[in-house]
Design a protein around this motif. Structure first.
Motif, short mmCIF file in Angstrom:
data_model
loop_
_atom_site.label_atom_id
_atom_site.label_comp_id
_atom_site.label_asym_id
_atom_site.label_seq_id
_atom_site.Cartn_x
_atom_site.Cartn_y
_atom_site.Cartn_z
N THR A 46 63.45 8.21 2.03
CA THR A 46 63.33 6.65 2.04
C THR A 46 61.97 6.57 3.12
OG1 THR A 46 65.02 5.90 1.03
CG2 THR A 46 63.50 4.28 2.13
N ASP A 47 61.13 6.42 3.08
CA ASP A 47 59.94 6.41 3.59
C ASP A 47 60.16 4.29 4.81
OD1 ASP A 47 58.44 4.29 2.38
OD2 ASP A 47 56.72 5.78 2.19
N ILE A 48 59.26 4.33 6.17
CA ILE A 48 59.26 3.43 6.66
C ILE A 48 58.34 2.11 5.63
CG2 ILE A 48 59.37 4.26 8.50
CD1 ILE A 48 56.10 3.37 8.24
N PHE A 49 57.83 2.17 4.69
CA PHE A 49 57.51 1.23 3.59
C PHE A 49 58.91 0.90 2.61
CE2 PHE A 49 53.82 3.19 5.29
CZ PHE A 49 53.06 2.13 5.95
N GLY A 50 59.74 1.32 1.64
CA GLY A 50 60.67 1.45 1.63
C GLY A 50 60.74 1.93 -0.05
N ASN A 51 59.88 2.80 0.01
CA ASN A 51 58.87 4.21 -1.08
C ASN A 51 60.29 5.82 -1.25
OD1 ASN A 51 57.12 2.47 -1.72
ND2 ASN A 51 55.87 3.47 -0.06
N LYS A 52 61.13 5.30 -2.36
CA LYS A 52 62.11 6.42 -1.94
C LYS A 52 61.36 7.52 -2.57
CE LYS A 52 65.72 3.44 -2.51
NZ LYS A 52 67.42 2.60 -3.76
N THR A 53 61.10 8.79 -2.77
CA THR A 53 61.41 10.08 -3.32
C THR A 53 62.92 10.95 -3.00
OG1 THR A 53 59.46 10.03 -1.76
CG2 THR A 53 60.58 13.32 -3.20
N HIS A 54 63.25 11.74 -4.69
CA HIS A 54 64.41 11.75 -5.24
C HIS A 54 64.54 13.24 -4.53
CE1 HIS A 54 63.31 8.38 -7.01
NE2 HIS A 54 64.78 7.62 -6.11
N GLY A 55 65.17 14.11 -4.99
CA GLY A 55 65.32 15.48 -4.45
C GLY A 55 66.88 16.23 -5.13
N VAL A 56 66.53 17.08 -6.17
CA VAL A 56 68.04 17.73 -6.39
C VAL A 56 68.50 19.45 -5.60
CG1 VAL A 56 69.10 18.57 -9.03
CG2 VAL A 56 67.53 16.24 -8.32
N VAL A 57 68.95 19.09 -5.22
CA VAL A 57 69.21 20.55 -3.90
C VAL A 57 70.53 21.36 -5.17
CG1 VAL A 57 69.85 21.46 -2.39
CG2 VAL A 57 69.16 19.77 -2.13
N MET A 58 69.87 22.87 -5.57
CA MET A 58 71.31 23.90 -6.06
C MET A 58 71.19 24.80 -4.88
SD MET A 58 70.91 26.39 -9.24
CE MET A 58 69.25 26.96 -8.65
N GLN A 59 72.24 24.96 -4.38
CA GLN A 59 73.39 25.60 -3.80
C GLN A 59 73.85 27.23 -4.17
OE1 GLN A 59 76.19 25.66 0.12
NE2 GLN A 59 74.09 24.02 0.40
N CYS A 60 73.24 28.30 -3.72
CA CYS A 60 73.55 29.27 -3.99
C CYS A 60 74.41 30.27 -2.88
CB CYS A 60 73.04 29.97 -4.92
SG CYS A 60 71.65 29.06 -6.14
N TYR A 61 74.51 30.99 -3.45
CA TYR A 61 74.79 32.30 -2.18
C TYR A 61 74.41 33.93 -2.82
CZ TYR A 61 77.99 29.28 0.09
OH TYR A 61 78.73 28.04 0.62
N ARG A 62 73.80 34.48 -2.49
CA ARG A 62 73.42 35.97 -2.20
C ARG A 62 73.93 36.96 -1.14
NH1 ARG A 62 68.82 37.21 0.70
NH2 ARG A 62 68.02 36.06 2.28
N PRO A 63 73.81 38.12 -1.49
CA PRO A 63 74.27 39.67 -0.57
C PRO A 63 72.94 39.25 0.29
CG PRO A 63 73.22 40.06 -2.98
CD PRO A 63 73.42 38.62 -3.53
N ILE A 64 73.06 39.48 1.41
CA ILE A 64 72.19 39.53 2.37
C ILE A 64 71.53 41.30 2.28
CG2 ILE A 64 72.63 39.82 4.78
CD1 ILE A 64 74.57 38.16 5.66
N GLN A 65 72.30 41.71 2.36
CA GLN A 65 71.74 43.37 1.67
C GLN A 65 70.33 43.64 1.20
OE1 GLN A 65 74.29 46.06 0.34
NE2 GLN A 65 73.06 48.33 0.44
N GLU A 66 69.46 44.10 2.16
CA GLU A 66 68.37 44.23 0.95
C GLU A 66 68.28 45.31 -0.31
OE1 GLU A 66 65.79 42.45 1.29
OE2 GLU A 66 66.10 41.10 2.84
N GLY A 67 66.91 44.68 -1.06
CA GLY A 67 67.04 45.49 -2.69
C GLY A 67 67.77 45.49 -3.26
#
Length: 1147
Positions: A46-67
């Protein structure tokens, strides 16, 4: 632009990206030794004027090793996994849709390598940017994002957000009583914190609660998800709604004065105690909400056991979505009903014209036990306008024609005594305005909190959900190059064109949504003229979704050659130059003046405080308060006057009458003035005044002795009565049918009561003679103003000052009171369409529509209606069965209305001076369609059995009334085409200098020209009547005192002239049965200072004998329009100096 390469798409500038990582990992960034399942949670910025922006978050897990691949099932050497989040940000709250989209992305990521992940995500984001947002209404959009089909729901209303979440979540977590506690805390603007162990529930729960507040909106800090490092936000001293993880409960509970809501346990408490020490929601509203909640079916599986199991995931999702939409509709209805029941009385204390809310008066009407709650609710905040705007339609539906001052009626007093609540009731000062403002006198009782149950009368609260149409977007292009995207949009435009063609004759609301979408896509493709054409079509289908800002942007961005093309297209030229006015919706709190008031300022202040609206009455009040003084009203004097006025209301509200007295009065009667205890010729007691009579409330054993009805008075005068060695003034009233006069020793009150009784007597006689109840209402207003002026001045000049308000008593000596016998016998009733306005308005057009125009279940909706067009595009609607106002104002532009016509398709068409035809829906009583094809003012409307014909300054357009398209157009060569009629399949057109009969082909069949003597006077035809079976055409001119009778079989022969009585010209004519009714211009009256007042006649002419059968006099200004009500009544409307409608019986 066709250039190659990629382009960075910036995040909206009002999003603080610095805080986004914390919100994507609200519990902190973690490294784990095992791969966890994906988790979703939701955000709102919410900004200072009361306007809203919405978000959807997907949290995953990945291996640290590259490749390695993005996902591994534990194989390989790496045993460590780090959290990784994807966040989709949107201006719209599409929580479920964006979660579905991220779920589809997740499947694609599982099969790609880590190095390819960024490309997959960019492709995913680019596809989402191709999806348009559906316009408000019942059109939802569907697109394939394999393997799921995703639905984008539309907003139900342009002023409300889209609902894309499960609104029954709070009902699964909290009991109705706890939900009421939470709603009470939000309405009282507390510091509220939500807790749960599941991050995904926080935003969904908070959004549901805020949706339950609609049409109110939360105007304070709103952070539904607080990350671990953001807990210091809870130290803010201002109201807020925030959400925390349950693990922080103990830490947050240490902060004082917080409302703590544990979603998982379903508990509500404060940080100080286990109970909430705040005023509860009023019990009647709370009980109604609790009962409604018990009827909600909030478990999907219980509803599906009787159905076959679904074998297709998209089919199952569709079933679930339909069930959820219906449940959401029910929940929103229940929540809205709660808010309506809490604040249903606020509209009685809002002056809509001046945007002033009387908050103190509203509080005084509440029960003592409820006042603390309403004091805690911020009634004067700007946000409160939303609820006032929502309820504004309640104040426009009035149940009585004459607006009497608001006092408790006898029926209300009896009902109040039957209520056990009355025993606890304390003396209250209602502070409601008196005559000529707000609702009728009965509403003051039915809207107060004495009722133990609340009934919501608005059928809109109980209506079923509207059917939803789903439009499928084309499949996304394989390549996302510039040309592929343009091809995608071209295919979408083609599909929308097919959809428009398929529904153009069936569903105008759905057609409007398709036009809107195609206009939006054309805008994206820089097809600006096509986009403007689509948006222009919204005038024919639904102006409620017209995108003003977008159209303004398109017009400003037109290239020179595009603007030249638009100038050559009349419909676009009119759209480009159309002026769109934005109303001022700000509501301010009423304040008494602090400076001296000149007359104009005094008028505004009196209207704002709700004492009276009529400008002429306020001018007389100004003259009374400034009597013998400089022409300014001192602010201290105004304050005293205002206080006396309100105290008089309060005293009348608390008048206690015994049952035997109430039984002798009519149910609708109210006591407006009560004298002190005085000696009279009929005993000792108090003189009481109602709107109908005077009676004596006897002392000792209280009893009722009628003194007189106002219509029975023969004489009122001040006499003197001997007392010891002096003579004291007394009031003497002589009544018809009683030989002895009534006399009362009113002492110092004598002169005031003399003024008041004379004014009520004169008002009653005027009302009876003219069959106009508003005269009595106005007289009552004058009397109460006299009382207030006398009470606030308290000087020897107070009676002389108050006499300035004795309007009817004064004019009865200047204007003849008697109405001619013929007029009295023919006149049935008079109504005032300007009742709620500051000054009378000209009645421009009248239209009577029979009851079958509507098919609503409501009996009132089935009744016939009278549509009245006033000045400035204002339309008032009356119930023609009871002659009460149904709709106080439907605004159709700002220009003069020239003509109206009713259609069986439940529409009223209105032609305006601004060249627009406005179409009114008779169910919603709103204008949501406009036809803009005319280039000049629309001057006439008519309809035959097949087609609709509309005239406009020589141009005649033939419309298809279902598709709203022009079927045919032709032009009549004349200076001005003022009206049009259809008789026996031919068109008769009234021009300035001729009456023209046209064949269906548009060719002239015959032309009747203005007589030579009138043509030399620059006269013109004002109206005409065709009698086909007699072969007659009757014409009239505004500056001629003759009716002209033409024979159609010899129209070149000079007409027969029928002289009319008086010296008035002719303004309008209609045929009713075998009579011709003629409305005349006004002529100067006689008598004192009212010499300048005009008098006009309605004449009834026999077309057989060619003689005037009746001369009717009921208007004090020119007759502007007439219409027939099923040949039983004729209604005539006059210009603004009179501004009333007379209802005449047809014999």
């Amino acid at each position: 632009d066709g250039k190659g390469g990629s382009e960075d798409i910036s995040v909206p500038k009002d999003i603080d990206l610095m805080i986004l990582p914390q919100l994507c990992f609200p519990g902190g960034l973690q490294v784990t030794s095992e791969q966890k399942d994906e988790e979703f949670h939701f955000l709102v910025f919410t900004d200072i004027f009361g306007n809203k922006t919405h978000g959807v978050v997907m949290q995953c897990y990945r291996p640290i090793q590259e490749g390695t691949s993005f996902y591994q099932n534990g194989a390989g050497s790496s045993k460590l996994f780090s959290a990784y989040s994807f966040c989709v940000i949107s201006k719209y709250p599409f929580f479920t849709a964006l979660k579905d989209c991220l779920s589809c992305l997740l499947i694609r990521l599982k099969t790609c390598r880590l190095s390819d992940m960024e490309g997959r995500v960019k492709e995913f984001a680019a596809k989402l940017t191709l999806v348009p947002v559906p316009p408000p209404g019942q059109l939802h959009l569907m697109f394939e994002l394999r393997p799921l089909t995703v639905i984008l729901p539309a907003k139900a209303d342009k002023d409300l957000p889209a609902v894309d979440l499960d609104l029954h979540l709070p009902f699964l977590c909290l009991r109705p009583q706890q939900l009421l506690q939470v709603m009470s805390c939000l309405l009282q603007e507390q510091r509220v914190v939500l807790f749960t162990a599941d991050w995904s529930r926080l935003t969904l729960m908070a959004e549901c609660l805020l949706l339950f507040l609609q049409p109110l909106s939360w105007q304070h800090t709103y952070v539904p998800v607080l990350a671990r490092g953001m807990l210091d936000f809870l130290m803010a001293p201002t109201p807020f709604l925030m959400g925390c993880h349950l693990s922080h409960f103990a830490e947050v509970a240490a902060v004082k004065d917080l409302i703590l809501i544990n979603i998982d346990k379903g508990t509500v408490c404060t940080s100080s105690s286990d109970t909430i020490d705040l005023p509860d929601i009023p019990p009647a509203a709370a009980e109604c909400f609790t009962q409604r909640c018990q009827s909600l079916q909030i478990h999907f599986d219980l509803d599906r056991w009787r159905h076959a199991s679904s074998t297709d995931i998209n089919e199952q999702r569709t079933q679930r979505r339909t069930w959820q939409q219906n449940l959401n509709h029910d929940i929103q209805r229940v929540a809205l009903e709660l808010v309506v029941n809490i604040f249903r009385d606020v509209s009685s204390h809002l002056n809509y014209e001046h945007r002033v809310f009387h908050s103190e008066e509203f509080l005084e009407t509440r029960e003592p036990a409820e006042q603390q709650f309403y004091k805690k609710v911020n009634l004067v905040a700007d946000v409160f306008y939303h609820i006032l705007h929502t309820f504004s339609h309640l104040s426009t539906r009035m149940n009585s024609m004459a607006k009497l001052p608001r006092r408790p009626t006898m029926q209300e007093i009896q009902a109040r005594r039957k209520s056990s609540i009355t025993e606890k009731r304390l003396s209250k000062r209602l502070g409601m305005s008196l005559p000529n403002l707000g609702d009728n006198h009965t509403i003051s009782f039915h809207r107060n909190s004495l009722l133990t149950t609340i009934i919501v009368p608005d059928p809109g609260l109980k209506s079923p959900p509207k059917p939803v149409k789903v439009f499928k977007l084309p499949d996304f292009p394989v390549s996302l190059s510039f040309y592929s995207v343009q091809g995608y949009y071209s295919e979408l435009i083609q599909q929308l064109g097919k959809a428009i063609f398929s529904v153009q004759n069936e569903n105008s609301a759905l057609l409007a949504r398709f036009y809107y979408l195609r206009g939006f896509i054309n805008t994206l493709c820089s097809r600006r003229l096509d986009a403007l054409s689509d948006f222009q079509n919204l005038y024919k289908t639904d102006t409620a979704i017209f995108p003003t800002d977008l159209v303004t942007f398109l017009v400003d961005s037109l290239h020179r050659d595009e603007r030249q093309q638009a100038e050559r297209r009349p419909e676009l030229k009119g759209l480009i130059f159309k002026v769109l006015l934005q109303p001022d919706d700000h509501v301010k709190k009423f304040q008494l003046p602090r400076q001296q008031l000149h007359q104009d300022e005094f008028v505004r202040c009196v209207q704002e405080c709700g004492i009276v609206k009529d400008v002429a009455t306020i001018h007389r009040l100004f003259e009374a308060l400034t009597y013998g003084q400089p022409q300014k009203v001192n602010p201290e004097l105004f304050k005293i006057f205002y206080t006396f006025w309100k105290e008089a209301e309060a005293e009348a509200q608390d008048v206690s009458l015994p049952s035997e007295v109430i039984d002798r009065l009519d149910n609708s009667e109210c006591v407006y003035k009560l004298s002190s205890c005085v000696k009279t010729s009929r005993g000792v007691g108090k003189i009481a005044m109602t709107q109908k009579r005077l009676f004596l409330l006897t002392e000792g054993r209280a009893g009722f002795l009628e003194i007189t009805k106002f219509r029975d008075i023969q004489e009122v005068k001040v006499a003197t009565a001997p007392f010891l060695l002096v003579r004291i003034p007394s009031l003497r009233i002589k009544t018809s049918g009683r030989p002895e006069a009534f006399e009362a020793n009113l002492k110092t009150e004598t002169e005031l009561w003399n003024l008041m009784v004379k004014e009520m007597w004169a008002g009653r006689k005027m009302a009876d003679q003219h069959k106009d109840p508003q005269y009595m209402t106005q007289a009552l207003t004058n009397v109460l103003l006299m009382d207030a002026v006398t009470g606030c001045l308290q000087t020897q000049r107070s009676i002389a000052a108050a006499s300035k308000l004795a309007y009817f008593d004064k004019i009865k000596h200047e204007v003849p009171m008697m109405v001619p016998k013929t007029t009295s016998e023919t006149l049935k009733h008079k109504v005032n369409p300007s009742l709620d306005l500051a000054e009378p308005q000209t009645v421009r057009v009248l239209l009577y529509t029979p009851g079958q125009l509507t098919c609503n279940d409501s009996e009132a909706e089935m009744n016939p209606k009278l549509w009245v067009a006033l000045s400035g595009g204002r339309v008032v609607v009356f119930d023609a069965a009871s002659w009460t106002i149904l709709q106080a104002c439907i605004q159709v532009g700002e220009s003069q209305v020239n003509c109206m016509m009713g259609l069986v398709q439940e529409q009223v068409w209105i032609g305006s001076q601004d060249s627009v035809i406005y179409i009114i829906d008779t169910h919603s009583m709103s204008c949501n369609k406009q036809l803009t094809e005319h280039r000049q003012e629309v001057t006439g409307l008519t309809m035959d059995t097949r087609d609709l014909n509309i005239s406009c300054d020589g141009s005649i357009l033939q419309w298809d009334s279902s598709s709203l398209k022009v079927k045919r157009q032709f032009h009549l060569n004349c200076e001005r085409l003022s009206s049009i009629q259809v008789h026996d399949g031919t068109l008769w057109c009234c021009c300035d200098d001729s009456i023209v009969e046209l064949k269906k082909s548009g060719t002239t069949q015959r032309r009747i020209t203005l007589p030579g003597d009138l043509r030399s006077m620059s006269s013109s035809f004002s109206s005409f009547v065709v009698i086909p079976e007699r072969g007659q055409v009757w014409t009239g001119c505004a500056d001629s005192v003759h009716l002209c009778l033409w024979q159609t079989n010899n129209h070149r022969h000079p007409p027969k002239r029928i002289p009319l009585p008086g010296r008035s010209g002719i303004t309008c004519m209609i045929r009713v049965k075998d009579q011709i009714w003629v409305g005349c211009c006004g002529r100067s009256g006689v008598g004192g200072e009212r010499d300048s007042q005009l008098r006009s006649q309605v004449l009834v002419v026999d077309p057989q004998s060619h003689k005037v059968e009746k001369e009717l006099q009921a208007h004090s200004d020119s007759v502007q329009t007439m219409c027939s009500a099923e040949d039983r009544y004729v209604l005539s409307g006059s210009a603004r100096r009179d501004g009333k409608i007379a209802i005449w019986k047809v014999e």
